[in-house]
Design a protein around this motif. Structure first.
Motif, PDB file in Angstrom:
ATOM      1  N   TYR A  87      46.293  17.495   9.138  1.00  0.00           N
ATOM      2  CA  TYR A  87      46.943  18.932   9.184  1.00  0.00           C
ATOM      3  C   TYR A  87      45.807  19.508   8.658  1.00  0.00           C
ATOM      4  CZ  TYR A  87      51.541  17.337   9.523  1.00  0.00           C
ATOM      5  OH  TYR A  87      52.639  16.696  10.264  1.00  0.00           O
ATOM      6  N   ARG A  92      47.809  32.861   9.271  1.00  0.00           N
ATOM      7  CA  ARG A  92      49.048  33.673   9.630  1.00  0.00           C
ATOM      8  C   ARG A  92      48.823  34.069  11.283  1.00  0.00           C
ATOM      9  NH1 ARG A  92      50.105  36.376   4.502  1.00  0.00           N
ATOM     10  NH2 ARG A  92      51.764  35.116   3.596  1.00  0.00           N
ATOM     11  N   THR A  94      46.374  32.883  13.349  1.00  0.00           N
ATOM     12  CA  THR A  94      46.329  31.622  14.062  1.00  0.00           C
ATOM     13  C   THR A  94      47.648  30.966  14.427  1.00  0.00           C
ATOM     14  OG1 THR A  94      44.074  31.396  13.242  1.00  0.00           O
ATOM     15  CG2 THR A  94      45.240  29.340  14.549  1.00  0.00           C
ATOM     16  N   SER A  95      48.425  30.752  13.260  1.00  0.00           N
ATOM     17  CA  SER A  95      49.753  30.378  13.816  1.00  0.00           C
ATOM     18  C   SER A  95      50.671  31.185  14.655  1.00  0.00           C
ATOM     19  CB  SER A  95      50.602  29.744  12.774  1.00  0.00           C
ATOM     20  OG  SER A  95      50.736  30.992  11.796  1.00  0.00           O
ATOM     21  N   ASP A  96      50.694  32.292  14.515  1.00  0.00           N
ATOM     22  CA  ASP A  96      51.446  33.204  15.217  1.00  0.00           C
ATOM     23  C   ASP A  96      50.887  33.113  16.661  1.00  0.00           C
ATOM     24  OD1 ASP A  96      51.823  36.443  15.991  1.00  0.00           O
ATOM     25  OD2 ASP A  96      53.395  35.762  14.604  1.00  0.00           O
ATOM     26  N   LEU A 125      56.772  32.157   9.555  1.00  0.00           N
ATOM     27  CA  LEU A 125      55.343  32.275   9.427  1.00  0.00           C
ATOM     28  C   LEU A 125      54.769  33.118   8.430  1.00  0.00           C
ATOM     29  CD1 LEU A 125      54.354  31.459  13.028  1.00  0.00           C
ATOM     30  CD2 LEU A 125      53.994  29.871  11.214  1.00  0.00           C
ATOM     31  N   THR A 131      49.917  27.567   5.480  1.00  0.00           N
ATOM     32  CA  THR A 131      50.490  26.980   6.710  1.00  0.00           C
ATOM     33  C   THR A 131      49.410  26.052   7.246  1.00  0.00           C
ATOM     34  OG1 THR A 131      51.566  29.123   7.232  1.00  0.00           O
ATOM     35  CG2 THR A 131      51.131  27.733   9.355  1.00  0.00           C
ATOM     36  N   HIS A 133      48.558  23.132  10.433  1.00  0.00           N
ATOM     37  CA  HIS A 133      48.790  22.669  11.735  1.00  0.00           C
ATOM     38  C   HIS A 133      48.389  21.404  12.071  1.00  0.00           C
ATOM     39  CE1 HIS A 133      47.484  23.430  16.132  1.00  0.00           C
ATOM     40  NE2 HIS A 133      48.811  23.444  16.203  1.00  0.00           N
ATOM     41  N   HIS A 153      53.709  21.369  19.447  1.00  0.00           N
ATOM     42  CA  HIS A 153      52.798  21.961  18.448  1.00  0.00           C
ATOM     43  C   HIS A 153      53.646  22.015  16.948  1.00  0.00           C
ATOM     44  CE1 HIS A 153      50.260  24.209  21.176  1.00  0.00           C
ATOM     45  NE2 HIS A 153      51.492  24.402  21.930  1.00  0.00           N
ATOM     46  N   PHE A 155      53.879  22.832  12.874  1.00  0.00           N
ATOM     47  CA  PHE A 155      53.366  23.135  11.605  1.00  0.00           C
ATOM     48  C   PHE A 155      54.089  23.145  10.401  1.00  0.00           C
ATOM     49  CE2 PHE A 155      52.157  25.825  15.374  1.00  0.00           C
ATOM     50  CZ  PHE A 155      51.029  26.293  15.191  1.00  0.00           C
TER      51      PHE A 155
END
Length: 173
Positions: A87, A92, A94-96, A125, A131, A133, A153, A155
């Motif tokens: 991981y 935020r 990037t994940s969004d 998120l 967070t 990934h 994907h 998270f």
């Protein structure tokens, strides 16, 4: 420490239940969200990831079988391939971006789906303090039928103020 993470609840958003303007490949996409209560004592992030990986809720192949407490698979991968080191910490933005691009890859999501994703995914998120990934582990880590997901994907959201760790998987198959 496995018993110190307590499964609170789960949410499953199946794109098949929403009306899309075209029939495309929307019906085979979904988001699975598992929320667990953090242990009472403060634990560093890597130890939390290890505890999550050891938890029975993590033993889910995400291909219809659900959680299998004695299972050997996690998503497309062998459980033995999973470790905190696979991981990467992401911001935020990037994940969004990853999840919005995935959700809208065939055009804008219908309003009802967009609202449900906003509430269940994007608000979580935004609230997460950390967070993580799941990196691409490669085909050598696939289990015996691990290539069934077109996209996968994953998270892990840590929200210490809410006392939760959330496992969020968005995939299509």
């Amino acid at each position: 420490m496995q018993n110190e993470l307590t499964h609170e609840d789960s949410t499953f958003i199946n794109f098949r239940h929403y009306k899309f303007a075209d029939s495309g490949s929307h019906a085979f996409r979904w988001v699975d969200i598992k929320r667990l209560r953090l242990p009472a004592e403060s634990v560093e992030d890597r130890a939390l990831l290890a505890t999550l990986i050891a938890h029975e809720q993590f033993r889910d192949d995400y291909a219809g079988g659900g959680v299998q407490p004695e299972g050997l698979r996690h998503g497309p991968y062998w459980l033995s391939a999973m470790a905190p080191e696979v991981y990467e910490s992401v911001g935020r933005e990037t994940s969004d971006r990853i999840l919005r691009e995935w959700a809208n890859q065939f055009g804008d999501a219908p309003a009802a789906l967009a609202a449900d994703l906003e509430r269940a995914v994007f608000e979580r998120l935004a609230a997460a303090e950390r967070t993580y990934h799941l990196r691409e582990l490669g085909e050598e880590s696939f289990h015996d039928w691990g290539g069934v997901h077109t996209e996968f994907h994953e998270f892990v959201l840590i929200d210490r103020s809410a006392g939760q760790i959330t496992l969020l998987v968005a995939a299509d198959d």
